[in-house]
Write a protein that holds these residues in place. Structure first.
Motif, mmCIF file in Angstrom:
data_model
loop_
_atom_site.group_PDB
_atom_site.id
_atom_site.type_symbol
_atom_site.label_atom_id
_atom_site.label_comp_id
_atom_site.label_asym_id
_atom_site.label_seq_id
_atom_site.Cartn_x
_atom_site.Cartn_y
_atom_site.Cartn_z
ATOM 1 N N ILE A 21 46.511 83.571 21.246
ATOM 2 C CA ILE A 21 47.816 82.920 21.166
ATOM 3 C C ILE A 21 47.607 81.455 21.541
ATOM 4 O O ILE A 21 46.818 81.154 22.435
ATOM 5 C CB ILE A 21 48.838 83.612 22.094
ATOM 6 C CG1 ILE A 21 50.235 82.969 21.989
ATOM 7 C CG2 ILE A 21 48.373 83.611 23.544
ATOM 8 C CD1 ILE A 21 51.337 83.749 22.687
ATOM 9 N N LEU A 40 58.802 81.251 19.450
ATOM 10 C CA LEU A 40 57.643 82.089 19.148
ATOM 11 C C LEU A 40 57.473 82.251 17.643
ATOM 12 O O LEU A 40 58.428 82.502 16.918
ATOM 13 C CB LEU A 40 57.822 83.477 19.799
ATOM 14 C CG LEU A 40 56.745 84.517 19.480
ATOM 15 C CD1 LEU A 40 55.409 84.137 20.090
ATOM 16 C CD2 LEU A 40 57.176 85.897 19.959
ATOM 17 N N SER A 52 55.160 84.719 15.304
ATOM 18 C CA SER A 52 54.287 85.885 15.431
ATOM 19 C C SER A 52 54.316 86.701 14.142
ATOM 20 O O SER A 52 55.361 86.856 13.526
ATOM 21 C CB SER A 52 54.754 86.772 16.590
ATOM 22 O OG SER A 52 54.139 88.044 16.515
ATOM 23 N N GLY A 66 58.256 90.862 19.064
ATOM 24 C CA GLY A 66 58.771 89.520 19.369
ATOM 25 C C GLY A 66 59.464 89.431 20.717
ATOM 26 O O GLY A 66 59.117 88.591 21.553
ATOM 27 N N ILE A 84 57.109 89.823 23.729
ATOM 28 C CA ILE A 84 56.222 88.683 24.000
ATOM 29 C C ILE A 84 57.006 87.537 24.660
ATOM 30 O O ILE A 84 56.547 86.924 25.621
ATOM 31 C CB ILE A 84 55.537 88.215 22.696
ATOM 32 C CG1 ILE A 84 54.575 89.305 22.190
ATOM 33 C CG2 ILE A 84 54.773 86.902 22.910
ATOM 34 C CD1 ILE A 84 54.001 89.047 20.804
ATOM 35 N N THR A 104 52.328 80.199 19.237
ATOM 36 C CA THR A 104 51.939 80.771 17.944
ATOM 37 C C THR A 104 50.987 81.911 18.238
ATOM 38 O O THR A 104 49.869 81.701 18.695
ATOM 39 C CB THR A 104 51.255 79.705 17.072
ATOM 40 O OG1 THR A 104 52.098 78.560 17.036
ATOM 41 C CG2 THR A 104 51.040 80.228 15.663
ATOM 42 N N GLU A 105 51.487 83.107 17.993
ATOM 43 C CA GLU A 105 50.763 84.303 18.414
ATOM 44 C C GLU A 105 50.106 84.944 17.208
ATOM 45 O O GLU A 105 50.678 85.005 16.131
ATOM 46 C CB GLU A 105 51.755 85.261 19.093
ATOM 47 C CG GLU A 105 51.158 86.465 19.749
ATOM 48 C CD GLU A 105 51.161 87.688 18.859
ATOM 49 O OE1 GLU A 105 50.416 88.630 19.170
ATOM 50 O OE2 GLU A 105 51.875 87.713 17.831
ATOM 51 N N LYS A 106 48.874 85.389 17.393
ATOM 52 C CA LYS A 106 48.120 85.986 16.278
ATOM 53 C C LYS A 106 47.593 87.366 16.654
ATOM 54 O O LYS A 106 46.399 87.638 16.548
ATOM 55 C CB LYS A 106 46.938 85.079 15.899
ATOM 56 C CG LYS A 106 47.333 83.682 15.451
ATOM 57 C CD LYS A 106 47.616 83.674 13.966
ATOM 58 C CE LYS A 106 47.889 82.258 13.499
ATOM 59 N NZ LYS A 106 48.322 82.247 12.095
#
Lengths: 91, 513
Positions: free
Chosen positions: A18, A35, A37, A44, A47, A68-70
C-alpha cells in the motif's frame, strides 16, 4: 504521542503493498482517508477503519491520508502507516 | 428452485430455453437423434474461392436473426472475428447471435456491434476484459449462455445451438477448401474447435491468408464440409497466437504449489505405469509438469496419454518418452505448434472426441489425473473460473468442468490469497465446476481433500503434505485477508452457466456497482 508537521509517504505501488501519503490537518478536522483499492467493495471500509485506528493509536486526531492499496494485508497497512507517521513528525 | 449444487435458479429465464436445473454430473441421459447441417451438393466445376468477405456473406445467405460462429484457436492474435463482424455490420445485417468457441481479449472491439444491435446475444465458453464487463452490466435480449468446451459440442449436436454460418480462420486452405492449422504465417496448431463447427454449421466459410494449390496435406477440415473460401491479407498476428515457448514460471509461490500438486499425483493412488493426465494452462498447472517429470524419471513411470490444450513443456515430456501420445484440441504455444506439425505421436483431435458428455466416450473419461486452476473454491469444493470477486465475467469454463467430471482425481491449484482476497470462501460467486467432481485443493498454505474421497485421504495420510479440512483452509484465508463483505446483486440475469449436459448449474446476476 506524535504530531504531524509535514507531508510524508510510505510504501510502494507493488502488488500486496500500500502507498500512503500522510499530511497534517487543522485541529478539529478529524481523520480523512481517501482510499483507492481493487477490492473496495469487499475490504474498503475495513481498510479505512484500520488506517484511522492506527493513527489514533499514535495519538493523531487530525490528518489527511491518501492511500493506494494493492492487496495489502492488515500487518502491511499498519506498518506503512506507522512509518509514514514517523516521517511526517519530528520524532 | 434450488439445483443439486445448492444454487437458487429461477423457474424460467427470459430469453433462455426451458430451465432444467443441474441434478448431478451424470444425471442426464440424452434422448433423440443428432442434429446436423443442411444437405447440400457442390457440383463439378463450382468455384469456391470468392473475392471478398462481403461476397461470402452474401453467398452464405446470412440474414437478420441468424447465429454465427468462430473458433478461438488463434487466441489473442485472431483478426477474423472482428473483421467479419465489421463486414456484416456494413452489409446492414442485424439481430445476430454470436456463438464462438470462446472470446479473447481482442474482442473488446465488438462492444459497439452489441450496442448497435448487429449482435444481440452471445453464447461462449469464456469472456474477457471490457467485453466481459459489458455483457455483465448491460442487458441484451437474452442472457449470455456460458458452456464448457464439451457442453458446446453437445449443444450443437443435440440441436440446442444451431449454427447458420461459421467463419473459420484457416491458417492454410487449398482452393477447394481443405484446411489445416499447422502451416502458414498464422499457424495455430490444432484446429480442434473449428472441426466441430465445420461439420455442424449449415454454411462454412474459410477465411485464409495462405491459399494454396489443391490438395493440401495434412487435412484437418476436409473440402466436403466447406462452402466458400476468401483470401485476406492476414488472419492473425503470430505474436498473439503464440507468445513463443511457454516458460515454466519462476514465481516461488506457484512453484511451491506445483511441487505439492506433483506430490499429490505421486501419492494419491493413480500414479502407476501407463496412467493418463491433463494439466491446465495456468502457471501452477504447467509447473506441476516440471516436478512430475522428476518423479516420473525417478519412479520410471510414464503416462500413456496426455490431453487438453497442450503447452510446450508437455511436448518435451513426449519427446523424452515420458508421455506415450498427446491428444491436442488447442496448441498453446510455438513449441506445441511445431510438435503437432512434426511429431506423429502428437495428435490433433476435435472437441467432441476431447470433452463431449453426450457421445460414446470422450477422452476426458480416460483421465486418471487433471490439474486445473481456479479463481475461487468454496467449502463445498465448487470451483469458479468464470467471474471475478466482484461478480464480473472475466474467465472461461474451457474444458474445466469436462476434465473434472472425467478424471478419477481432479486437483485444483490456486494461491490461498490473491492480494487480500481469499480464494477459499464460504460460497463462490459463480459455480462453474460442481464440487462433487473436484477432489483435492492445493494451495500454498495447505491442501484439502474432498471428504467424499476417503480413499484419497487415506492414501495421502502419510505423505508429509499439509492436509487439512477445507474449513480450516478457509479460516486461514479469512484470518490473513479478512472476510470480504458480500457483493450486492440485482435480480437481472446476465449469464446462464450450463453444466456440460445442458442443465443450469448457476446464473450470473448483475452486480450492483
Amino acid at each position: 504521542m506524535s504530531k504531524l508537521v509535514r507531508t510524508a509517504q510510505a510504501g510502494t505501488m507493488e502488488s500486496t503493498d500500500i502507498l500512503v501519503v500522510l499530511a497534517p490537518a487543522e485541529a478539529g478536522a478529524g481523520i480523512q482517508v481517501e482510499l483507492v483499492s481493487p477490492t473496495m467493495r469487499q475490504h474498503g471500509s475495513h481498510i479505512k477503519q484500520l488506517i484511522a485506528k492506527t493513527l489514533q493509536a499514535a495519538g493523531i486526531a487530525d490528518a489527511v491520508v491518501h492511500a493506494t492499496e494493492k492487496g495489502a494485508m492488515d500487518c502491511t497497512i499498519e506498518a506503512r502507516i506507522k512509518t509514514a507517521i514517523k516521517r511526517a513528525s519530528n520524532e | 428452485m434450488k439445483n443439486a449444487a445448492g444454487r437458487e435458479i429461477p423457474v424460467s429465464i427470459q430469453g433462455y430455453k426451458e430451465v432444467k436445473p443441474y441434478a448431478g454430473p451424470f444425471a442426464t441421459q440424452p434422448d433423440g437423434r443428432m442434429a446436423g447441417p443442411k444437405l447440400k451438393a457442390v457440383f463439378p466445376g463450382t468455384e469456391k474461392v470468392l473475392k471478398s468477405i462481403e461476397e461470402a456473406i452474401d453467398a452464405s445467405g446470412l440474414r437478420d436473426g441468424m447465429t454465427i460462429s468462430f473458433h478461438h484457436g488463434l487466441r489473442n492474435g485472431d483478426y477474423v472475428m472482428n473483421m467479419v463482424i465489421s463486414a456484416i455490420a456494413r452489409r446492414g445485417i442485424k439481430n445476430l447471435t454470436l456463438a464462438p468457441s470462446s472470446f479473447l481479449d481482442t474482442n473488446d472491439e465488438l462492444i459497439p456491434y452489441f450496442e448497435q444491435g448487429v449482435l444481440i446475444a452471445a453464447e461462449t465458453s469464456g469472456l474477457r476484459n471490457k467485453l466481459g464487463r459489458f455483457l455483465t452490466l448491460n442487458q441484451l435480449s437474452k442472457p449470455t449462455v456460458i458452456r464448457s468446451h464439451g457442453g458446446r459440442v453437445r449443444a450443437i449436436e443435440c440441436g440446442e445451438l444451431k449454427i447458420d454460418v461459421t467463419f473459420i480462420a484457416a491458417p492454410t486452405c487449398d482452393t477447394y477448401g481443405n484446411i489445416n492449422g499447422v502451416d502458414g504465417p498464422a499457424a495455430c496448431g490444432s484446429m480442434g474447435y473449428a472441426m466441430v463447427d465445420a461439420r455442424m454449421a449449415d454454411t462454412v466459410v474459410a477465411i485464409t491468408d495462405n491459399l494454396v494449390d489443391h490438395p493440401v496435406f495434412p487435412v484437418s477440415i476436409p473440402q466436403y464440409q466447406v462452402d466458400y473460401i476468401v483470401k485476406v491479407d492476414s488472419i492473425g498476428n503470430p505474436a498473439g497466437i503464440s507468445s513463443g515457448a511457454l516458460r515454466v514460471t519462476t514465481n516461488p509461490r506457484d512453484l511451491h504449489i506445483a511441487k505439492m500438486a506433483a506430490k499429490v499425483i505421486e501419492r494419491a493412488g493413480y500414479f502407476k505405469p501407463e496412467f493418463a493426465m491433463q494439466l491446465g494452462a495456468g502457471a501452477a498447472s504447467v509447473a506441476t509438469g516440471k516436478y512430475l517429470r522428476e518423479t516420473m524419471l525417478r519412479e520410471k513411470i510414464r503416462a500413456r496419454l496426455a490431453i487438453g490444450g497442450i503447452p510446450g513443456p508437455f511436448c518435451d515430456l513426449l519427446d523424452e518418452g515420458l508421455i506415450g501420445t498427446l491428444f491436442d484440441v488447442q496448441s498453446f504455444d510455438l513449441r506445441a505448434i511445431e510438435s503437432i506439425r512434426s511429431n506423429p505421436k502428437h495428435r490433433e483431435y476435435e472437441c467432441s472426441f476431447y470433452a463431449n458428455p453426450w457421445n460414446k466416450g470422450a477422452m476426458v473419461n480416460q483421465l486418471d489425473y487433471v490439474v486445473l486452476g481456479a479463481t475461487e473454491v468454496d467449502t463445498n469444493f465448487n470451483v469458479n473460473v468464470m467471474t471475478d470477486s466482484s461478480g464480473i465475467m472475466m474467465g472461461a469454463l474451457g474444458g474445466h468442468p469436462d476434465a473434472s467430471a472425467g478424471a478419477k482425481c481432479t486437483i485444483i491449484v490456486a494461491p490461498l490469497l490473491r492480494g487480500r482476497l481469499p480464494m477459499v470462501t464460504d460460497a463462490v460467486q459463480t459455480i462453474s465446476t460442481p464440487g462433487e467432481t473436484v477432489d483435492v485443493i492445493v494451495t500454498d498454505r495447505g491442501i484439502a481433500v474432498n471428504p467424499n474421497r476417503a480413499d484419497l485421504l487415506e492414501n495421502l495420510k502419510n505423505s508429509g503434505l499439509p492436509i487439512m479440512s477445507i474449513e480450516a483452509l478457509k479460516e486461514k484465508a479469512y484470518a490473513l485477508g479478512g472476510k470480504p463483505e458480500k457483493i450486492e446483486y440485482s435480480d437481472d440475469i446476465m449469464g446462464v452457466v450450463e453444466y456440460r449436459d445442458g442443465t443450469v448449474l448457476d446464473v450470473i446476476r448483475r452486480p450492483i456497482l
